[in-house]
Write a protein that holds these residues in place. Structure first.
Motif, PDB file in Angstrom:
ATOM      1  N   GLY A   1       0.874  -1.226  -0.178  1.00  0.00           N
ATOM      2  CA  GLY A   1       0.007   0.074  -0.127  1.00  0.00           C
ATOM      3  C   GLY A   1       0.824   1.483   0.025  1.00  0.00           C
ATOM      4  N   GLU A   2       0.429   1.967   0.758  1.00  0.00           N
ATOM      5  CA  GLU A   2       0.994   3.497   0.853  1.00  0.00           C
ATOM      6  C   GLU A   2       2.545   3.571   1.248  1.00  0.00           C
ATOM      7  OE1 GLU A   2      -1.428   7.644   1.256  1.00  0.00           O
ATOM      8  OE2 GLU A   2      -1.235   6.130   3.212  1.00  0.00           O
ATOM      9  N   ARG A   3       3.050   2.527   1.939  1.00  0.00           N
ATOM     10  CA  ARG A   3       4.229   2.501   2.209  1.00  0.00           C
ATOM     11  C   ARG A   3       5.462   2.495   1.063  1.00  0.00           C
ATOM     12  NH1 ARG A   3       4.136  -2.030   6.664  1.00  0.00           N
ATOM     13  NH2 ARG A   3       2.646  -2.839   5.210  1.00  0.00           N
ATOM     14  N   VAL A   4       4.741   2.236  -0.096  1.00  0.00           N
ATOM     15  CA  VAL A   4       5.645   2.438  -1.224  1.00  0.00           C
ATOM     16  C   VAL A   4       5.747   3.946  -1.751  1.00  0.00           C
ATOM     17  CG1 VAL A   4       6.014   1.571  -3.548  1.00  0.00           C
ATOM     18  CG2 VAL A   4       5.002  -0.058  -1.910  1.00  0.00           C
ATOM     19  N   GLY A   5       7.374   4.152  -1.784  1.00  0.00           N
ATOM     20  CA  GLY A   5       7.400   5.569  -2.602  1.00  0.00           C
ATOM     21  C   GLY A   5       8.540   5.335  -3.720  1.00  0.00           C
ATOM     22  N   VAL A   6       8.057   5.974  -4.761  1.00  0.00           N
ATOM     23  CA  VAL A   6       8.804   5.776  -5.876  1.00  0.00           C
ATOM     24  C   VAL A   6       9.685   7.157  -6.057  1.00  0.00           C
ATOM     25  CG1 VAL A   6       8.643   5.424  -8.532  1.00  0.00           C
ATOM     26  CG2 VAL A   6       6.856   4.559  -7.023  1.00  0.00           C
TER      27      VAL A   6
ATOM     28  N   GLU B   1       6.371   6.592   7.440  1.00  0.00           N
ATOM     29  CA  GLU B   1       6.045   5.088   7.227  1.00  0.00           C
ATOM     30  C   GLU B   1       5.793   5.166   5.512  1.00  0.00           C
ATOM     31  OE1 GLU B   1       3.476   2.323   9.635  1.00  0.00           O
ATOM     32  OE2 GLU B   1       2.201   3.094   8.011  1.00  0.00           O
ATOM     33  N   LYS B   2       5.302   6.329   5.204  1.00  0.00           N
ATOM     34  CA  LYS B   2       4.782   6.553   3.979  1.00  0.00           C
ATOM     35  C   LYS B   2       5.737   6.243   2.756  1.00  0.00           C
ATOM     36  CE  LYS B   2       2.312   9.603   1.114  1.00  0.00           C
ATOM     37  NZ  LYS B   2       1.932  11.031   0.824  1.00  0.00           N
ATOM     38  N   CYS B   3       7.062   6.404   3.191  1.00  0.00           N
ATOM     39  CA  CYS B   3       8.191   6.070   2.049  1.00  0.00           C
ATOM     40  C   CYS B   3       9.182   4.807   2.623  1.00  0.00           C
ATOM     41  CB  CYS B   3       8.898   7.336   1.544  1.00  0.00           C
ATOM     42  SG  CYS B   3       8.038   8.130   0.491  1.00  0.00           S
ATOM     43  N   GLN B   4       8.574   4.049   3.450  1.00  0.00           N
ATOM     44  CA  GLN B   4       9.323   3.004   4.161  1.00  0.00           C
ATOM     45  C   GLN B   4       9.936   2.014   3.101  1.00  0.00           C
ATOM     46  OE1 GLN B   4       7.451   1.139   7.254  1.00  0.00           O
ATOM     47  NE2 GLN B   4       9.477   0.351   8.294  1.00  0.00           N
TER      48      GLN B   4
END
Ligand code: ADP
Ligand code: ZN
Ligand code: ZN
Length: 816
Positions: free
Chosen positions: A350-355, A377-380
């Protein structure tokens, strides 16, 4: 007196020192940004390295303009890593910083700013100075820093601009700037004029003679009664067992209407994350081995054949790291090619993936930077291409380097000329994190490290679901040409297989390692080919624009009627590219939907995505493309992969040509038959007895590796020797020859026997600059560090020679 040493984002290698007052000295910490004056009128954003009280000797320090932040945006691990990079890759720390930071962090006199679109602005929230700049930008589309200085009537304007940027009012203008555009999905509805019952009955009656179209309509009604959701064009087509042309006929008649809805791709939609898949026996075993190896090794290489399910194993390891509260970096060679993977990871995490990617806007990148810095957590989990290595990780637990063999992990130009995979090993080390490399065709360096025991090695030899590896057949086109069994560039074998596969309703990928229509135009009377005036290359013919183009400098001219040398109208085309294959295909398969994927058809992020979507949605029957096709894509319905000509890969002048050919062909082949059915691969070649092609055809990585290693050993190439390449460039050929010869002789002094050249590379002139190269080969027994120091000292002497002042030198460590 207090001083700070800073890094300036420029190529000069020395340290820069500025003076600060006592308060500033107390406040500043390494990793903070300050605006500083430089030269007569320039300003730069600099990074603080050290605060101290030792006055530099020999010059008067200037004081800084401004402190740009309250707390560092760069942490100490990053600084350590960047220092390592600068020293290992023999460049300046400033060059690393410039590559590492999003440009919004590095305002300088050259920076141009503009107003950010669609941003509600509360004017009262602006300071007087900010307001002045804001107002000026209402009247002119962009401002240079000097313009801002004039408006505010003062020199130090960086802080004001930084304030406007932080508030999101002003943007840094970029040349490479692409906005993310969401994916569109095609839907179908009944045209509104058929809304009444009566008209509908009429319509169905009128279609009595077109049963296929009628069936589509009836199915549309059924679907409409079952769901209120929009009706997916592909689903309707499948359900009705109809071809695209049936649907198209209905649309052309105005009975159906197609429309498109955004299907948001990067944004995560709020549904519950999917459960991860249950691993099969092989995957479970591999995962266990990896975890076991991580107890004693920092790096593990996962060598798993294409479609063996490596990603699911990464996912398990990522899960563990997240549970332990650690950050994860997932590196991929080219992010544009990885939307499939991003989607998969977002489903799980979910949202924990940052690109993070250089094609995203600066704002998006700055946002990710801050999230990572704050360990949000948002870009873990960060998925990114090579530049994601520079993010301010706080507690990195795991780095995954997927497709570790890919050449695009190496940055060739500008400096730092780094390999992101190798730099990741150092980064993991600094964080005491683990690193997992994955590939179906590992690079020989990594494989060698695994064999030596430096890296752990885990192998997955079966495809997931026990799908067989594709069957690979070599087709001898010399023989076929002799027997007149070729139609254009297609052998009768290839055509036969293509027809079979199309009959089954499966898709085809054709691979041709060249773009353009036909690389070379040659006069059959005098044998001369038109050349680029700026580079030593032959111009390439592009049919669609009827142009000759240079792939190195962009030079282009209209295709001529007559030979420029002898005037005869006997121009002929030699060799062939993707465009020509496409043209031949259209003539051979007029009924099929044909598309082309290469640099010319995929300018910009979305063109590429649309092609991938179209292939995924089975809106394309035959896709012809360049090596872009080889990159870890997972399609369901590819029955056949055809390689039009394997020979130009094999004959590339590079010591890695054979290794790369093997990798590329295996990866391309890996696109075939990823579901139950065994896929088929046909490789057309003039050399069916070539060792590499044989190894590809029986899928024998081990034999390839063994044989190549022996050659590398014999000819003193990596992984047994290291290489430093020194490139010399100048407008004047004589000067570049003298300069490189001088340098080579100086090197010989200490490195005698291991200096090769100088000699021109295969393309000896680009953009009107002549090029000569020296190669230093370094045996394992010789200190790499001492060798580099020696090269640097020769470089310093070289730089003091007036005669060579215009000659540019680029040093590339591990130039492969
Ligand atoms: P690789 O990265 O090794 O080429 P992938 O991870 O893409 O392979 O897996 C190939 C295909 O098999 C994918 O479509 C994936 O969804 C599927 N797959 C892999 N492992 C599993 C599993 N444990 N359960 C179900 N499907 C799986
Ligand atoms: Zn001629
Ligand atoms: Zn050119």
């Amino acid at each position: 007196m207090y001083f700070i040493d800073v890094i300036l984002p420029i190529p000069l290698k020395q340290n820069f020192t500025y003076s600060v007052n006592k308060d500033e000295a107390g406040f500043l910490k390494p990793g903070m940004r300050v605006a500083v004056p430089f030269g007569k009128s320039k300003i730069y954003t600099a990074i603080v390295l050290r605060v101290h009280d030792v006055a530099p000797v020999g010059y008067q320090t200037k004081s800084i303009d401004h402190i740009l932040e309250h707390s560092p945006v760069i942490n100490t691990v990053q600084l350590l890593h960047w220092k390592w990079m600068a020293s290992y890759y023999m460049c300046s720390l400033g060059e690393v910083v410039k590559a590492a930071l999003p440009s919004a962090f590095l305002l300088e006199s050259e920076t141009i700013v503009k107003l950010s679109q669609n941003k509600e602005i509360e004017e009262s929230s602006l300071s007087d100075e900010e307001f002045l700049v804001y107002e000026a930008l209402q009247h002119q589309s962009s401002l240079h820093i000097n313009g801002v200085r004039a408006i505010l009537n003062k020199k130090n304007v960086v802080a004001v601009l930084q304030g406007l940027i932080n508030k999101g009012i002003v943007l840094v203008e970029e040349t490479v700037y692409e906005q993310y555009t969401p994916k569109l999905k095609r839907y179908i509805k009944l045209s509104s004029e058929f809304d009444s019952e009566e008209k509908l009955r009429h319509l169905l009656d009128s279609l009595e003679r077109a049963p296929k179209q009628r069936k589509v309509l009836l199915n549309l009604f059924t679907l409409r009664s079952q769901t209120k959701k929009p009706i997916d064009a592909l689903a309707l087509q499948k359900k009705s067992n109809a071809s695209t042309s049936v649907l198209k006929a209905l649309i052309d008649k105005g009975i159906l209407t197609e429309y498109f809805i955004k299907k948001d791709r990067v944004q995560y939609t709020e549904s519950d994350p999917l459960e991860t898949k249950t691993l099969n026996e092989g995957q479970t075993q591999a995962l266990k081995e990896i975890s076991e190896l991580f107890k004693t090794k920092d790096v593990v290489l996962l060598h798993g054949v294409t479609s063996s399910g490596k990603t699911e194993i990464y996912v398990r390891l990522i899960e563990e790291m997240l549970a332990a509260g650690k950050q994860v970096l997932y590196m991929l060679p080219e992010i544009a090619l990885t939307t499939q993977l991003i989607g998969r990871l977002q489903k799980y995490f979910g949202e924990r993936v940052g690109v993070y990617h250089s094609k995203y806007s600066v704002n998006e990148r700055v946002e990710v930077w801050h999230n990572v810095l704050a360990s949000k957590e948002k870009c873990q989990i960060i998925i990114g291409a090579r530049s994601s290595l520079f993010l301010p990780f706080q507690n990195l637990g795991l780095i995954v380097v997927d497709e570790e063999h890919e050449p695009s992990f190496k940055q060739y130009s500008p400096a730092p000329r780094y390999n992101a995979r190798d730099s990741a090993v150092v980064l993991a080390n600094l964080h005491e994190a683990k690193l997992l490399m994955g590939s179906a065709t590992p690079s020989l360096e990594s494989f060698h490290n695994a064999k030596l025991g430096k890296y752990g090695l885990v192998q997955l030899k079966k495809r997931f679901g026990n799908v067989l590896m594709p069957e690979i057949e070599l087709v001898d086109i010399r023989e076929k040409t002799k027997k007149k069994q070729m139609t254009g560039h297609f052998s009768d074998r290839l055509l036969l297989e293509m027809n079979e596969v199309l009959k089954e309703g499966e898709q085809i990928i054709l691979f041709q390692n060249r773009r353009g229509y036909s690389p070379v135009v040659e006069c059959t009377t005098c044998g001369i080919s038109p050349q680029c005036p700026n580079c030593d290359v032959t111009l390439t013919y592009h049919q669609s624009k009827n142009q000759l183009r240079c792939h190195y400098c962009g030079y282009h001219m209209a295709m001529m009627q007559n030979c420029m040398a002898c005037g005869s109208p006997t121009l002929d085309t030699k060799g062939f590219g993707t465009e020509q294959i496409e043209t031949e295909l259209k003539a051979l398969f007029p009924k099929q939907r044909i598309a082309r994927m290469d640099q010319d058809t995929t300018r910009g992020k979305n063109a590429y995505l649309q092609l991938i979507d179209a292939l995924e949605n089975e809106e394309i029957d035959i896709l012809v493309g360049t090596q872009m096709l080889a990159k870890g894509l997972d399609f369901r319905n590819i029955g056949l992969v055809g390689v039009m000509n394997a020979d130009n890969l094999l004959h590339f002048p590079d010591f890695r040509a054979h290794e790369r050919s093997f990798q590329l062909l295996q990866q391309v082949a890996g696109r075939a038959g990823r579901t139950q059915k065994r896929g088929k691969v046909l490789i057309q070649t003039y050399n069916p007895h070539h060792q590499i092609l044989k190894q590809v055809s029986v899928n024998d990585y081990a034999a390839m590796a063994k044989e190549q290693m022996e050659e590398r050993y014999q000819y003193k190439y990596p992984p047994f020797y290291r290489i430093i390449r020194i490139e010399f460039k100048d407008k004047n050929l004589g000067r570049v020859q003298n300069a490189s010869a001088w340098f080579g002789q100086a090197l010989e002094g200490k490195l005698s026997g291991n200096v090769l050249g100088p000699e021109p590379p295969s393309i000896g002139r680009i953009r009107n600059k002549f090029i000569y190269n020296l190669m230093v080969k370094i045996p394992k027994t010789q200190s790499l560090k001492a060798t580099k120091q020696y090269v640097s000292s020769v470089e310093r002497s070289f730089n003091s020679i007036k005669e060579f002042a215009t000659v540019r030198i680029n040093i590339d460590v591990d130039p492969y």
